[in-house]
Scaffold this active site. Structure first.
Site, PDB file in Angstrom:
ATOM      1  N   LYS A  33       0.810  -1.449 -20.401  1.00  0.00           N
ATOM      2  CA  LYS A  33       0.919  -2.843 -19.953  1.00  0.00           C
ATOM      3  C   LYS A  33      -0.837  -2.996 -19.320  1.00  0.00           C
ATOM      4  O   LYS A  33      -1.478  -3.861 -19.503  1.00  0.00           O
ATOM      5  CB  LYS A  33       1.415  -3.095 -18.570  1.00  0.00           C
ATOM      6  CG  LYS A  33       1.322  -2.264 -17.613  1.00  0.00           C
ATOM      7  CD  LYS A  33       2.173  -2.752 -16.262  1.00  0.00           C
ATOM      8  CE  LYS A  33       2.006  -1.918 -14.783  1.00  0.00           C
ATOM      9  NZ  LYS A  33       0.560  -2.121 -14.293  1.00  0.00           N
ATOM     10  N   THR A  34      -1.337  -1.894 -18.855  1.00  0.00           N
ATOM     11  CA  THR A  34      -2.671  -1.851 -18.432  1.00  0.00           C
ATOM     12  C   THR A  34      -3.736  -2.066 -19.535  1.00  0.00           C
ATOM     13  O   THR A  34      -4.574  -2.763 -19.460  1.00  0.00           O
ATOM     14  CB  THR A  34      -3.035  -0.618 -17.576  1.00  0.00           C
ATOM     15  OG1 THR A  34      -2.278  -0.508 -16.441  1.00  0.00           O
ATOM     16  CG2 THR A  34      -4.588  -0.600 -17.084  1.00  0.00           C
ATOM     17  N   ASP A 212      -1.758  -8.240 -12.377  1.00  0.00           N
ATOM     18  CA  ASP A 212      -1.101  -7.072 -12.488  1.00  0.00           C
ATOM     19  C   ASP A 212      -0.018  -6.967 -11.695  1.00  0.00           C
ATOM     20  O   ASP A 212       0.149  -7.393 -10.550  1.00  0.00           O
ATOM     21  CB  ASP A 212      -2.030  -5.927 -12.521  1.00  0.00           C
ATOM     22  CG  ASP A 212      -1.393  -4.448 -13.155  1.00  0.00           C
ATOM     23  OD1 ASP A 212      -0.359  -4.832 -13.938  1.00  0.00           O
ATOM     24  OD2 ASP A 212      -1.857  -3.454 -13.249  1.00  0.00           O
ATOM     25  N   GLU A 213       1.214  -6.384 -12.085  1.00  0.00           N
ATOM     26  CA  GLU A 213       2.318  -6.138 -11.213  1.00  0.00           C
ATOM     27  C   GLU A 213       2.910  -7.128 -10.504  1.00  0.00           C
ATOM     28  O   GLU A 213       3.081  -7.110  -9.362  1.00  0.00           O
ATOM     29  CB  GLU A 213       1.909  -4.998 -10.231  1.00  0.00           C
ATOM     30  CG  GLU A 213       1.449  -3.336 -10.921  1.00  0.00           C
ATOM     31  CD  GLU A 213       2.442  -2.533 -11.387  1.00  0.00           C
ATOM     32  OE1 GLU A 213       3.616  -3.176 -11.584  1.00  0.00           O
ATOM     33  OE2 GLU A 213       1.862  -1.533 -11.963  1.00  0.00           O
ATOM     34  N   GLN A 243      10.985  -2.451 -12.529  1.00  0.00           N
ATOM     35  CA  GLN A 243      10.323  -1.805 -11.486  1.00  0.00           C
ATOM     36  C   GLN A 243       9.916  -2.201 -10.249  1.00  0.00           C
ATOM     37  O   GLN A 243       9.030  -1.655  -9.737  1.00  0.00           O
ATOM     38  CB  GLN A 243       8.946  -1.011 -12.171  1.00  0.00           C
ATOM     39  CG  GLN A 243       9.409  -0.363 -13.721  1.00  0.00           C
ATOM     40  CD  GLN A 243       8.034   0.144 -14.009  1.00  0.00           C
ATOM     41  OE1 GLN A 243       7.619   1.260 -13.780  1.00  0.00           O
ATOM     42  NE2 GLN A 243       7.828  -0.371 -15.498  1.00  0.00           N
ATOM     43  N   ARG A 574       9.226   8.196 -15.002  1.00  0.00           N
ATOM     44  CA  ARG A 574       8.147   9.182 -14.915  1.00  0.00           C
ATOM     45  C   ARG A 574       7.970  10.192 -15.947  1.00  0.00           C
ATOM     46  O   ARG A 574       6.841  10.792 -16.059  1.00  0.00           O
ATOM     47  CB  ARG A 574       8.271   9.331 -13.235  1.00  0.00           C
ATOM     48  CG  ARG A 574       7.888   8.450 -12.452  1.00  0.00           C
ATOM     49  CD  ARG A 574       7.122   7.243 -12.544  1.00  0.00           C
ATOM     50  NE  ARG A 574       7.510   6.176 -13.144  1.00  0.00           N
ATOM     51  CZ  ARG A 574       7.030   5.292 -13.857  1.00  0.00           C
ATOM     52  NH1 ARG A 574       5.627   5.188 -13.936  1.00  0.00           N
ATOM     53  NH2 ARG A 574       7.726   4.183 -14.188  1.00  0.00           N
TER      54      ARG A 574
END
Length: 620
Positions: A33-34, A212-213, A243, A574
């Protein structure tokens, strides 16, 4: 049109090349995503959009710096690259500096942190003869924060006494030429709603908004970006509702789920290819999260190999659980050495700046209290480890003392900083500092001001007389001096200090470690909340018990129980190569939601050969 980098997959390219208009990027765990958001940012610039008309908003300074570094390292065809990349709060501070007069402040305002706000509330309560037995200052602070973060009507939300304190608190902030941390967003939203001309000015300046997020925004943050984007509707948001784990901070993932209701013309792009984890880990996590009812469905997949089965360990108690994990870590290190894997390859983490390394092993837990047994086991096994969390750097006493002196030098009206100096030093020292700091703030550079404070307060002698760990505190001061040396402007330094957020600076102290005894980089111990956004080759999730994960406090609410499941999902995703889930007492209901064919079960007591669902009757 600019050339799109070939490293992007088709879905990522679709998001990057999206023309004007609202865009929702549903980005599964480990789906890049980044990279996608950063590529869209650079694509806009290379397409001819003025960088000054673009803002990219993140939740932490670390994420903002990472995006800024990635963008800076790319070859851009546009000179004077100046998009705004920062946190919600830094954007709010940026706007308030320019509109401070409309809110009865000057551009040199101070940003009060939680401690400053609490001190001010206590003073107001004392002056107003409000008993602490009747009203807790911290409770009042929380109510005030709720008013601001949830954009509530104070007169309707607060009782008579709390409302009186709130009104005096707001008046005192004006007198102190200060905003509290919540004001950095709430005051901007209120200003936009009451002053259409001001809103339109920033709508025309920030025509392209990237967030973002987005699943983590609270009510005020949501309203902030919605107001800014309403005119041009060029809003691109990326996130993953699976998330969303910060409800306790006020985040509301329903803003993410309702994006298409807010923007009916929105384009939705799903990033479902995972580049991080093995197929077994991805399949298991996906099966788990499908049990949540409130979500935007996605089908996460990967081209990575199946990998090993997920280990599920049943232990008699927390000590045996921890000892088994310590032993497993030792075997893992020995196994790597026997395979002849180069240490540089073991610890390679390409997303971090060059020269930095991240350990491959992490131990995650729901609550900080769970680390006790694990720490003891690691110490006994001579395994170096590092704990994320603990007291934040800028919350340490010696740092707050120096920052208070600098704030008073920059803003003579800052009574909270003045009172801290009066409280912590004897009268002659305090009066000398208060008499000269406001004047010297206009004459001396940052490092000269710090030196003046240290010398005139006899600060090193003060630390040695009053604290056993004075050497550690001196090291903290040296670190602050090194950081302050990077700034030429005092207000800029103070703003940066105020905007630093909890997750940006993990505890850097190593506990009981003799690095000569092991070549292994420290094992990382942290809560699942702190692990979000990170990745490790090997992950151990301890305490997968009913009552811990999900936490017993979530039993009364379906929404909270689903957030606990999202926590489990975050913990599992993770892991890149190996995942181990361990428990003692009653196993978490979440373990029974993982397909058994993807797990390898071990009972350390030898009583069971497989994880059964015979305890499901208790999961109600």
């Amino acid at each position: 049109m600019p050339e799109i980098k070939p490293s992007l997959n088709n879905r990522q390219l679709e998001a990057v090349k999206h023309p004007d208009g609202p865009l929702l990027i549903v980005a599964g765990a480990g789906s890049g995503k980044t990279k996608t958001l950063t590529s869209r940012l650079t694509h806009l610039i290379e397409s001819g959009i003025n960088p000054k008309n673009i803002i990219a908003i993140t939740f932490t300074n670390k994420a903002a710096n990472e995006m800024r570094n990635r963008v800076t390292n790319l070859e851009l065809r546009t000179p004077n690259f100046e998009p705004f990349i920062g946190t919600f709060h830094s954007l709010g501070a940026h706007i308030l500096k320019r509109e401070a007069k409309l809110l009865k402040r000057t551009s040199a305002f101070t940003i009060f942190d939680n401690d400053d706000s609490l001190s001010l509330i206590r003073k107001i309560m004392k002056d107003s003869d409000v008993s602490k037995d009747q009203y807790s200052p911290m409770s009042i602070q929380n109510k005030i924060s709720s008013v601001k973060n949830d954009l509530l009507d104070a007169e309707e939300y607060l009782d008579r006494i709390a409302l009186k304190i709130f009104e005096k608190y707001e008046t005192s902030l004006i007198k102190n030429n200060a905003f509290d941390f919540d004001d950095l967003i709430e005051k901007v939203v209120r200003l936009f709603e009451k002053n259409p001309a001001v809103l339109e000015k920033y709508q025309n300046q920030f025509k392209y908004i990237l967030v973002d997020e987005y699943q983590d925004v609270n009510t005020a943050q949501y309203r902030f970006v919605k107001l800014l984007a309403e005119k041009h509707q060029n809003i691109s948001v990326v996130g993953d509702d699976s998330q969303s784990i910060y409800r306790f901070r006020g985040s509301d993932f329903r803003n993410f789920l309702n994006f298409e209701n807010d923007w009916p013309q929105a384009k939705v792009v799903k990033l479902e290819q995972n580049y991080r984890s093995t197929s077994n880990i991805i399949t298991a996590a996906s099966k788990l999260i499908k049990n949540n009812k409130s979500q935007k469905p996605k089908e996460l997949w990967t081209e990575n190999s199946a990998g090993n089965l997920i280990k599920v360990i049943a232990a008699p108690d927390a000590e045996e659980e921890a000892n088994w994990i310590a032993d497993a870590i030792q075997k893992l290190v020995i196994s790597n050495q026997k395979l002849g894997i180069e240490r540089e390859k073991i610890f390679d983490y390409p997303c971090l700046p060059a020269g930095r390394q991240l350990p491959i092993i992490a131990i995650l837990y729901r609550t900080n209290a769970q680390s006790r047994a694990m720490e003891q086991a690691l110490i006994s096994a001579d395994i170096p480890y590092r704990i994320f969390g603990g007291l934040k750097f800028y919350e340490r006493k010696e740092i707050k003392d120096i920052v208070a002196a600098l704030r008073l030098a920059a803003n003579p009206k800052d009574q909270i900083s003045a009172e801290r100096i009066l409280k912590n030093f004897n009268k002659p020292v305090a009066e000398n500092l208060l008499a000269h700091l406001p004047r010297l703030g206009k004459e001396l550079k940052i490092l000269e001001l710090i030196n003046f404070f240290l010398s005139n307060a006899n600060y090193f002698e003060y630390l040695e007389k009053n604290f056993k760990n004075y050497q550690e505190r001196m090291e903290n001061i040296n670190e602050l001096i090194n950081f302050a040396g990077e700034f030429s402007d005092l207000p800029d330094f103070l703003e940066r200090v105020s905007l630093l957020q909890s997750a940006d600076q993990p505890n850097s102290l190593y506990r009981n470690i003799d690095m000569s005894k092991s070549q292994l980089n420290p094992v990382q111990l942290m809560t699942i909340h702190l692990a979000k956004g990170l990745e490790f080759d090997n992950v151990f999730v301890i305490g997968c018990n009913e009552g811990l994960l999900p936490h017993q406090m979530s039993y009364g609410s379906l929404d909270e129980l689903e957030e606990e499941r999202r926590l489990m999902y975050v913990a599992m995703t993770r892991a890149k190569k190996e995942l181990c889930l361990s428990f003692y007492n009653m196993p978490s209901r979440f373990l029974n939601e993982i397909p058994p064919e993807l797990t390898e079960f071990t009972d350390l007591a030898g009583d069971k050969k497989e994880l059964s669902n015979e305890d499901d009757i208790y999961y109600t």
